[in-house]
Design a protein around this motif. Structure first.
Motif, PDB file in Angstrom:
ATOM      1  N   PHE A  79       0.769  -1.379   0.042  1.00  0.00           N
ATOM      2  CA  PHE A  79       0.010   0.145  -0.128  1.00  0.00           C
ATOM      3  C   PHE A  79       0.989   1.048  -0.078  1.00  0.00           C
ATOM      4  CE2 PHE A  79      -1.785   3.234   2.463  1.00  0.00           C
ATOM      5  CZ  PHE A  79      -3.047   3.737   1.472  1.00  0.00           C
ATOM      6  N   ALA A  80       2.098   1.205   0.803  1.00  0.00           N
ATOM      7  CA  ALA A  80       2.964   2.470   0.948  1.00  0.00           C
ATOM      8  C   ALA A  80       3.437   2.761  -0.351  1.00  0.00           C
ATOM      9  CB  ALA A  80       3.862   2.281   1.913  1.00  0.00           C
ATOM     10  N   ASP A  81       3.983   1.630  -1.152  1.00  0.00           N
ATOM     11  CA  ASP A  81       4.562   1.869  -2.447  1.00  0.00           C
ATOM     12  C   ASP A  81       3.722   2.349  -3.571  1.00  0.00           C
ATOM     13  OD1 ASP A  81       6.969   0.636  -1.511  1.00  0.00           O
ATOM     14  OD2 ASP A  81       6.600  -1.161  -2.340  1.00  0.00           O
ATOM     15  N   ARG A  82       2.436   1.771  -3.390  1.00  0.00           N
ATOM     16  CA  ARG A  82       1.362   2.418  -4.404  1.00  0.00           C
ATOM     17  C   ARG A  82       0.913   3.726  -4.020  1.00  0.00           C
ATOM     18  NH1 ARG A  82      -2.659  -2.867  -5.186  1.00  0.00           N
ATOM     19  NH2 ARG A  82      -1.077  -4.283  -6.343  1.00  0.00           N
ATOM     20  N   VAL A  83       0.923   4.213  -2.694  1.00  0.00           N
ATOM     21  CA  VAL A  83       0.672   5.681  -2.661  1.00  0.00           C
ATOM     22  C   VAL A  83       1.747   6.683  -3.174  1.00  0.00           C
ATOM     23  CG1 VAL A  83       0.421   7.568  -0.573  1.00  0.00           C
ATOM     24  CG2 VAL A  83      -0.679   5.233  -0.363  1.00  0.00           C
ATOM     25  N   ARG A  84       3.112   6.112  -2.835  1.00  0.00           N
ATOM     26  CA  ARG A  84       4.074   7.076  -3.309  1.00  0.00           C
ATOM     27  C   ARG A  84       4.199   7.047  -4.710  1.00  0.00           C
ATOM     28  NH1 ARG A  84       7.011   4.810   1.478  1.00  0.00           N
ATOM     29  NH2 ARG A  84       6.993   2.856   0.665  1.00  0.00           N
ATOM     30  N   LYS A  85       3.624   5.907  -5.421  1.00  0.00           N
ATOM     31  CA  LYS A  85       3.758   5.893  -6.865  1.00  0.00           C
ATOM     32  C   LYS A  85       2.834   7.069  -7.649  1.00  0.00           C
ATOM     33  CE  LYS A  85       2.481   3.043 -10.992  1.00  0.00           C
ATOM     34  NZ  LYS A  85       1.859   1.827 -11.324  1.00  0.00           N
ATOM     35  N   VAL A  86       1.715   7.640  -6.747  1.00  0.00           N
ATOM     36  CA  VAL A  86       0.654   8.460  -7.423  1.00  0.00           C
ATOM     37  C   VAL A  86       0.681   9.795  -6.822  1.00  0.00           C
ATOM     38  CG1 VAL A  86      -0.715   6.691  -8.236  1.00  0.00           C
ATOM     39  CG2 VAL A  86      -1.015   7.832  -5.947  1.00  0.00           C
ATOM     40  N   VAL A  87       1.705  10.069  -5.706  1.00  0.00           N
ATOM     41  CA  VAL A  87       1.668  11.388  -5.276  1.00  0.00           C
ATOM     42  C   VAL A  87       2.818  12.255  -5.659  1.00  0.00           C
ATOM     43  CG1 VAL A  87       0.411  10.698  -3.024  1.00  0.00           C
ATOM     44  CG2 VAL A  87       3.024  10.678  -3.058  1.00  0.00           C
ATOM     45  N   ARG A  88       2.997  13.472  -5.160  1.00  0.00           N
ATOM     46  CA  ARG A  88       4.044  14.460  -5.882  1.00  0.00           C
ATOM     47  C   ARG A  88       5.120  14.329  -4.749  1.00  0.00           C
ATOM     48  NH1 ARG A  88       1.035  19.861  -5.192  1.00  0.00           N
ATOM     49  NH2 ARG A  88       0.948  18.802  -3.126  1.00  0.00           N
ATOM     50  N   ARG A  89       6.446  14.676  -4.968  1.00  0.00           N
ATOM     51  CA  ARG A  89       7.722  14.593  -4.083  1.00  0.00           C
ATOM     52  C   ARG A  89       7.220  15.459  -3.017  1.00  0.00           C
ATOM     53  NH1 ARG A  89      13.223  14.128  -7.734  1.00  0.00           N
ATOM     54  NH2 ARG A  89      12.754  11.996  -8.678  1.00  0.00           N
ATOM     55  N   ILE A  90       6.722  16.563  -3.181  1.00  0.00           N
ATOM     56  CA  ILE A  90       6.713  17.536  -2.069  1.00  0.00           C
ATOM     57  C   ILE A  90       5.495  17.304  -0.999  1.00  0.00           C
ATOM     58  CG2 ILE A  90       7.208  19.537  -3.564  1.00  0.00           C
ATOM     59  CD1 ILE A  90       4.251  20.483  -3.559  1.00  0.00           C
ATOM     60  N   ASP A  91       4.703  15.962  -1.501  1.00  0.00           N
ATOM     61  CA  ASP A  91       3.825  15.703  -0.374  1.00  0.00           C
ATOM     62  C   ASP A  91       4.586  14.837   0.582  1.00  0.00           C
ATOM     63  OD1 ASP A  91       1.629  16.684  -1.954  1.00  0.00           O
ATOM     64  OD2 ASP A  91       1.558  14.810  -3.297  1.00  0.00           O
ATOM     65  N   ILE A  92       3.848  15.110   1.950  1.00  0.00           N
ATOM     66  CA  ILE A  92       4.462  14.265   2.825  1.00  0.00           C
ATOM     67  C   ILE A  92       3.733  13.059   3.314  1.00  0.00           C
ATOM     68  CG2 ILE A  92       5.345  14.768   5.447  1.00  0.00           C
ATOM     69  CD1 ILE A  92       4.800  17.702   3.938  1.00  0.00           C
ATOM     70  N   PHE A  93       4.102  11.874   3.292  1.00  0.00           N
ATOM     71  CA  PHE A  93       3.487  10.634   3.234  1.00  0.00           C
ATOM     72  C   PHE A  93       3.884  10.102   4.670  1.00  0.00           C
ATOM     73  CE2 PHE A  93       3.119   5.893   2.441  1.00  0.00           C
ATOM     74  CZ  PHE A  93       1.731   5.875   2.528  1.00  0.00           C
ATOM     75  N   GLY A  94       2.958   9.586   5.497  1.00  0.00           N
ATOM     76  CA  GLY A  94       3.474   9.305   6.882  1.00  0.00           C
ATOM     77  C   GLY A  94       2.408   8.129   7.401  1.00  0.00           C
ATOM     78  N   ARG A  95       2.918   7.407   8.435  1.00  0.00           N
ATOM     79  CA  ARG A  95       2.279   6.022   8.947  1.00  0.00           C
ATOM     80  C   ARG A  95       1.890   6.721  10.356  1.00  0.00           C
ATOM     81  NH1 ARG A  95       4.224   0.030  10.442  1.00  0.00           N
ATOM     82  NH2 ARG A  95       1.930  -0.533  10.867  1.00  0.00           N
ATOM     83  N   ARG A  96       0.482   6.962  10.784  1.00  0.00           N
ATOM     84  CA  ARG A  96       0.045   7.075  11.979  1.00  0.00           C
ATOM     85  C   ARG A  96       0.108   5.997  12.992  1.00  0.00           C
ATOM     86  NH1 ARG A  96      -5.603   9.110  11.266  1.00  0.00           N
ATOM     87  NH2 ARG A  96      -5.600   9.676  13.357  1.00  0.00           N
ATOM     88  N   GLY A  97       0.271   4.694  12.517  1.00  0.00           N
ATOM     89  CA  GLY A  97       0.258   3.464  13.272  1.00  0.00           C
ATOM     90  C   GLY A  97      -0.801   2.557  12.994  1.00  0.00           C
ATOM     91  N   GLY A  98      -0.497   1.157  13.156  1.00  0.00           N
ATOM     92  CA  GLY A  98      -1.489   0.142  12.432  1.00  0.00           C
ATOM     93  C   GLY A  98      -1.374   0.371  10.953  1.00  0.00           C
ATOM     94  N   GLU A  99      -2.859   0.416  10.756  1.00  0.00           N
ATOM     95  CA  GLU A  99      -3.078   0.419   9.230  1.00  0.00           C
ATOM     96  C   GLU A  99      -3.474   1.923   8.873  1.00  0.00           C
ATOM     97  OE1 GLU A  99      -6.944  -0.900  11.137  1.00  0.00           O
ATOM     98  OE2 GLU A  99      -4.957  -0.710  11.466  1.00  0.00           O
ATOM     99  N   GLU A 100      -3.208   2.933   9.633  1.00  0.00           N
ATOM    100  CA  GLU A 100      -3.549   4.233   9.448  1.00  0.00           C
ATOM    101  C   GLU A 100      -2.505   5.150   8.858  1.00  0.00           C
ATOM    102  OE1 GLU A 100      -4.850   5.631  13.448  1.00  0.00           O
ATOM    103  OE2 GLU A 100      -7.042   4.517  13.097  1.00  0.00           O
ATOM    104  N   PHE A 101      -2.844   5.783   7.823  1.00  0.00           N
ATOM    105  CA  PHE A 101      -1.703   6.728   7.284  1.00  0.00           C
ATOM    106  C   PHE A 101      -2.315   8.160   7.012  1.00  0.00           C
ATOM    107  CE2 PHE A 101      -0.794   2.277   6.103  1.00  0.00           C
ATOM    108  CZ  PHE A 101       0.476   2.269   5.918  1.00  0.00           C
ATOM    109  N   THR A 102      -1.333   9.045   6.741  1.00  0.00           N
ATOM    110  CA  THR A 102      -1.481  10.442   6.563  1.00  0.00           C
ATOM    111  C   THR A 102      -0.898  10.807   5.159  1.00  0.00           C
ATOM    112  OG1 THR A 102      -1.825  10.899   9.037  1.00  0.00           O
ATOM    113  CG2 THR A 102      -1.324  12.825   7.555  1.00  0.00           C
ATOM    114  N   LEU A 103      -1.437  11.824   4.339  1.00  0.00           N
ATOM    115  CA  LEU A 103      -0.790  12.760   3.386  1.00  0.00           C
ATOM    116  C   LEU A 103      -1.251  13.886   3.733  1.00  0.00           C
ATOM    117  CD1 LEU A 103       0.932  11.749   0.900  1.00  0.00           C
ATOM    118  CD2 LEU A 103      -1.300  12.216  -0.552  1.00  0.00           C
ATOM    119  N   VAL A 104       0.213  14.742   3.771  1.00  0.00           N
ATOM    120  CA  VAL A 104       0.107  16.221   3.960  1.00  0.00           C
ATOM    121  C   VAL A 104       0.377  16.569   2.609  1.00  0.00           C
ATOM    122  CG1 VAL A 104       0.924  18.246   5.169  1.00  0.00           C
ATOM    123  CG2 VAL A 104       0.605  16.236   6.556  1.00  0.00           C
ATOM    124  N   MET A 105      -0.548  17.641   1.890  1.00  0.00           N
ATOM    125  CA  MET A 105      -0.416  17.994   0.595  1.00  0.00           C
ATOM    126  C   MET A 105      -0.354  19.680   0.558  1.00  0.00           C
ATOM    127  SD  MET A 105      -3.018  15.627  -1.238  1.00  0.00           S
ATOM    128  CE  MET A 105      -4.057  15.359   0.328  1.00  0.00           C
TER     129      MET A 105
END
Length: 293
Positions: free
Chosen positions: A235-261
């Protein structure tokens, strides 16, 4: 004085330019991309990749790709699997004239998915502190493309690239989740505050996307935590594939993630969320054995 050939001069220019790039304070992804780009300028292949060992030193995670197929979904594999996994496991460089005649090669069942074909291959382990931390590989759709001179050039490229890559990697590990390489909470919270302050100062929009994987507990309960971990990495690899380099992709814990744009309106954030959802459901999450690079 021994004259320098034009090809030698060109190689020196590429290596010098790369070392100058890597002295900058670059993000890990940018450093890795600079190396794979340089590999295709130096060596007669159409695809180059760098993979780094994860925190367990068992899984080889994609760091960067250049050339053919770089936009396709990468295959994952462990150390010891396939030719580049063998190079990591045995800490040796590899040149293969025809992968289909080498028993270490694991033929890919769906070659069109990776977007490029492999016939000959060169791989060099990346060393740091006396241990292998990853592998640089270059492949060609044609047989017999790589010579011993090419192997030496690939080894030189790997050796001069590893110190700055390792510095960037260690710095990144302090800020990232070991499993998915997404940013951890220790990095994410202050970075979010920083982006909020920048948005107030500049008047630019800022969006944040909260994500979680539905029914993830069933994956762990039915298939075990090792499969659950593989799903999170995918899932993390697939998110990184479609977001921009300036976006900030983080894991909050467990299966929860955050994307700051940063600099993203609500409508554009919604479109990004849809791209992530479509990419995540595009193909089933299943473990693949892969033989390429």
């Amino acid at each position: 004085m021994v004259p320098v050939s034009q090809s030698d001069r060109d190689a020196l220019v590429v290596l010098l330019g790369l070392t100058e790039q890597l002295t900058d304070s670059r993000r890990l992804e940018e450093s890795l991309q600079a190396v794979t780009d340089a590999a295709l300028r130096l060596l007669p292949g159409d695809h180059a990749s760098i993979r780094l060992l994860d925190a367990s030193h068992n899984e080889l995670l994609l760091g960067a790709r250049s050339g053919e197929g770089r936009q396709n979904q990468p295959m994952t594999f462990r150390r010891g699997e396939g030719l580049i996994g063998w190079a990591v496991e045995h800490a040796e460089g590899v040149i293969v004239d025809d992968v289909y005649e080498d028993p270490r090669f694991l033929p890919d069942r769906t070659p069109t998915r990776q977007g490029f074909h492999v016939r000959s291959l060169l791989a060099e382990p990346l060393w740091s502190g006396g241990s292998v931390i990853g592998v640089l590989s270059v492949s060609s759709p044609h047989p017999c493309r790589f010579t011993l001179d090419h192997q030496l050039l690939g080894r030189l490229l790997a050796n001069c690239s590893t110190p700055p890559i390792e510095r960037a990697r260690l710095g990144r590990l302090a800020m990232t989740d070991d499993l998915t390489l997404a940013y951890n909470q220790r990095y994410l919270v202050p970075r979010l505050h920083e982006e909020m302050e920048r948005a107030r100062r500049t008047g630019n929009p800022l969006s944040m996307l909260l994500m979680d994987l539905d029914h993830f507990k069933r994956v762990n309960d039915n298939h075990g935590h090792a499969i659950g971990d593989a799903v999170l990495r995918l899932f993390a690899d697939r998110v990184r594939k479609v977001v921009r380099r300036i976006d900030i992709f983080g894991r909050r814990g467990g299966e929860e993630f955050t994307l700051v744009m940063p600099a993203t309106t609500r409508d554009n954030a919604h479109a990004t969320a849809e791209r992530i959802r479509e990419e995540s459901r595009r193909a089933p999450a299943r473990r693949r054995r892969w033989s390429g690079n």
